[in-house]
Scaffold this motif. Structure first.
Motif, PDB file in Angstrom:
ATOM      1  N   GLY A 160     -10.746  -1.151   1.509  1.00  0.00           N
ATOM      2  CA  GLY A 160     -10.613   0.296   1.677  1.00  0.00           C
ATOM      3  C   GLY A 160     -10.278   0.679   3.095  1.00  0.00           C
ATOM      4  N   GLY A 161      -9.879   1.913   3.222  1.00  0.00           N
ATOM      5  CA  GLY A 161      -9.554   2.456   4.521  1.00  0.00           C
ATOM      6  C   GLY A 161      -9.936   3.924   4.579  1.00  0.00           C
ATOM      7  N   PRO A 162      -9.793   4.530   5.737  1.00  0.00           N
ATOM      8  CA  PRO A 162     -10.160   5.948   5.888  1.00  0.00           C
ATOM      9  C   PRO A 162      -9.159   6.874   5.203  1.00  0.00           C
ATOM     10  CG  PRO A 162      -9.161   5.126   7.905  1.00  0.00           C
ATOM     11  CD  PRO A 162      -9.288   3.946   6.997  1.00  0.00           C
ATOM     12  N   GLY A 163      -9.611   8.071   4.964  1.00  0.00           N
ATOM     13  CA  GLY A 163      -8.723   9.082   4.399  1.00  0.00           C
ATOM     14  C   GLY A 163      -8.520   8.903   2.910  1.00  0.00           C
ATOM     15  N   MET A 164      -7.439   9.509   2.431  1.00  0.00           N
ATOM     16  CA  MET A 164      -7.113   9.451   1.017  1.00  0.00           C
ATOM     17  C   MET A 164      -5.976   8.457   0.781  1.00  0.00           C
ATOM     18  SD  MET A 164      -9.267  11.517  -0.301  1.00  0.00           S
ATOM     19  CE  MET A 164      -8.601  11.616  -1.963  1.00  0.00           C
ATOM     20  N   ALA A 165      -5.793   8.103  -0.462  1.00  0.00           N
ATOM     21  CA  ALA A 165      -4.731   7.170  -0.818  1.00  0.00           C
ATOM     22  C   ALA A 165      -3.371   7.780  -0.511  1.00  0.00           C
ATOM     23  CB  ALA A 165      -4.841   6.812  -2.295  1.00  0.00           C
ATOM     24  N   VAL A 197     -16.725   7.757   1.562  1.00  0.00           N
ATOM     25  CA  VAL A 197     -16.160   6.825   0.595  1.00  0.00           C
ATOM     26  C   VAL A 197     -14.703   6.530   0.946  1.00  0.00           C
ATOM     27  CG1 VAL A 197     -15.599   6.468  -1.842  1.00  0.00           C
ATOM     28  CG2 VAL A 197     -17.732   7.604  -1.206  1.00  0.00           C
ATOM     29  N   SER A 198     -14.356   5.243   0.951  1.00  0.00           N
ATOM     30  CA  SER A 198     -13.046   4.790   1.416  1.00  0.00           C
ATOM     31  C   SER A 198     -11.958   5.014   0.375  1.00  0.00           C
ATOM     32  CB  SER A 198     -13.118   3.295   1.767  1.00  0.00           C
ATOM     33  OG  SER A 198     -14.085   3.048   2.764  1.00  0.00           O
ATOM     34  N   SER A 199     -10.757   4.872   0.843  1.00  0.00           N
ATOM     35  CA  SER A 199      -9.570   4.898  -0.017  1.00  0.00           C
ATOM     36  C   SER A 199      -9.188   3.450  -0.325  1.00  0.00           C
ATOM     37  CB  SER A 199      -8.425   5.583   0.717  1.00  0.00           C
ATOM     38  OG  SER A 199      -7.202   5.380   0.064  1.00  0.00           O
ATOM     39  N   PRO A 200      -8.794   3.130  -1.534  1.00  0.00           N
ATOM     40  CA  PRO A 200      -8.437   4.002  -2.659  1.00  0.00           C
ATOM     41  C   PRO A 200      -9.577   4.288  -3.635  1.00  0.00           C
ATOM     42  CG  PRO A 200      -7.727   1.772  -3.123  1.00  0.00           C
ATOM     43  CD  PRO A 200      -8.352   1.737  -1.752  1.00  0.00           C
TER      44      PRO A 200
END
Length: 490
Positions: A160-165, A197-200
């Motif tokens: 996961g990563g920050p922000g939205m997908a 909560v991470s993206s995606p």
């Protein structure tokens, strides 16, 4: 007090035999890796596998690749693909993360190995990158589509990563949901500097998984947020690693893999069930561990695989995680909401689904070892008692100077024969039909028994006279001359 060391030798031998049996019959000591998998016991996986093993379900692992040659994954890994632009399939892992995730889902213990949540499932590895590092949005989006086209019914995304997908990632997730695929993602870890909560995983329709510790408490290393859907073990999760190794993992990556394994179990148990209904079954049977309803830590609750496989949950026609009500509604299917039962199974009869609530293999093993040791010790005790009794009789016979052959003729529990080794007791006549033993005469002062003549050499006992005061009647003497004539004849 003196101790006869020789008499203790059989007991020592029996005890040693018992300990040897116990040592040989200790498979638990020979398989310590399974004992490290505490989360399998909390999830009652041994009983769950009596209902479903995930057989026939393909689970895509989008990660660093999977080491298909690991002993616990042999035969479990399909060819897969690479989505980062390189040639080759997904059966290689320089990082080890993807192999660990695949093992949590579908490992099959080989000897001293580990177990997966769904050992009957197959792994479709989609390699997102080479070596270590981060995944590009393009590789993730392409990887999701490759997984769907490769026949996966469940997709696991333990990253996961920050922000939205990104738009292309969101489009790929929609592609998967539209093709009846269950998509699972890790919520994220605070160790990576995240607090949301991470993206995606935060994409609508995806099962975002947070972490718990042993005992079902919320793991402090897990992020939290309104997008959380369910929680699963994520602290000290023991399983395989690359290079044929084993090790622990900490993180919601492991939690996500466990939920993906659960989705495979459900899809194998109910092959006609749609992906939305699989998702609904997972959240409907989760044990509500936080505030009533959906909360930022546990989501709808901690997963309960047995209930997810056996509870009576009506199917749904749409993904319960989509729509405005999904963020707060604890009962998206309108069936009464998650049960706050603390793990109890009062909503269904387990015996109807192959679960008899019996002991685990380890408990049966321990009981069997205990019974074997007790039997060996009892057998040893019986042998010792028989041996000790015989030894005691021999010692008593030697003390009485009785030959061994005479002792051997004695039937245990029966009186000895008259000619064995007992002499005639003094003052007693021999039994009927037996003459006096040699060297023994008639007891003094006694007449022979009726019907027996005096023994040779024995006459009237000497010194015998009538008792005082007894003699012939007075005036009585031997008759002399002719008999007197009666008076009438005179």
């Amino acid at each position: 007090m003196r101790v006869n060391v020789g008499s203790l030798r059989p007991v020592v031998a029996c005890l040693l035999a018992g300990f040897l049996v116990a040592g040989v019959a200790q498979p638990a000591a020979a398989a310590p890796r399974r004992a490290e998998q505490w989360y399998l016991d909390e999830l009652r996986i041994d009983q769950v596998h009596k209902v479903s093993t995930g057989r026939g379900v393909v689970v895509a692992v989008l990660d660093s690749g999977v080491e298909a040659s690991h002993p616990d994954l042999r035969g479990q890994v399909l060819a897969g693909a690479r989505s980062y632009g390189a040639a080759g399939d997904g059966r290689a892992d320089e990082d080890g993360h993807g192999t660990h995730i695949a093992g949590i889902i579908a490992a099959k213990a080989s000897g001293d190995g580990v177990d997966g949540i769904a050992p009957g499932a197959k792994i479709l590895p989609i390699k997102l990158r080479k070596g270590t590092g981060s995944n590009s949005e393009a590789a993730v989006a392409l990887g999701i589509r490759m997984a769907v086209d490769g026949g996966a019914k469940v997709i696991n995304m333990s990253f996961g990563g920050p922000g939205m997908a990104s738009p292309q990632e969101a489009s790929a997730i929609k592609y998967a949901l539209d093709h009846d695929v269950v998509v699972v993602g890790s919520a994220g870890n605070t160790a990576n500097g995240r607090n949301t909560v991470s993206s995606p995983a935060n994409t609508p329709g995806v099962i975002a998984v947070t972490g718990t510790t042993k005992g079902g408490k919320f793991w402090s290393g897990s992020v939290r947020g309104p997008e959380a859907v369910v929680a699963a073990p994520g602290d000290s999760v023991y399983n395989i690693t690359n290079e044929a190794g084993y090790g622990w993992g900490d993180g919601t990556s492991d939690s996500s893999a466990i939920v993906s394994g659960l989705a495979a179990l459900i899809r194998a148990k109910y092959p006609d069930l749609s992906a939305p209904s699989v998702i609904n079954r997972i959240i409907r049977t989760a044990r509500d561990a936080g505030p009533s309803g959906r909360d930022p830590q546990y989501g709808f609750g901690v997963i309960d695989p047995m209930k997810a496989l056996t509870a009576n949950v009506p199917p749904v026609t749409s993904n319960p995680l989509l729509g405005p009500a999904a963020a707060t509604d604890p009962d998206p299917a309108g069936t009464g909401g998650p049960a706050r039962t603390g793990g109890a199974d009062e909503e269904f009869d387990v015996t109807q689904h192959g679960d008899r609530g019996g002991p685990t293999d380890q408990q049966v093993m321990v009981v069997g070892i205990g019974i074997a040791v007790v039997l060996v010790l009892l057998l040893g005790l019986a042998v010792f008692l028989i041996w000790n009794r015989r030894r005691y009789r021999r010692e008593a016979a030697r003390a009485a100077q009785i030959p061994d052959e005479v002792l051997d003729r004695v039937t245990p529990g029966a009186p000895p024969s008259p000619d064995a080794y007992y002499g005639q007791p003094s003052g007693y006549a021999p039994p009927p039909g037996y003459p006096p033993p040699p060297g023994h005469g008639q007891p003094s002062g006694y007449a022979p028994p009726p019907g027996y003549p005096p023994p040779p050499g024995h006459g009237q006992p000497s010194g015998y006279a009538p008792p005082p005061g007894y003699g012939p009647p007075s005036g009585y003497g031997p008759p002399g001359g002719p008999p007197p004539v009666p008076p009438t004849e005179r």
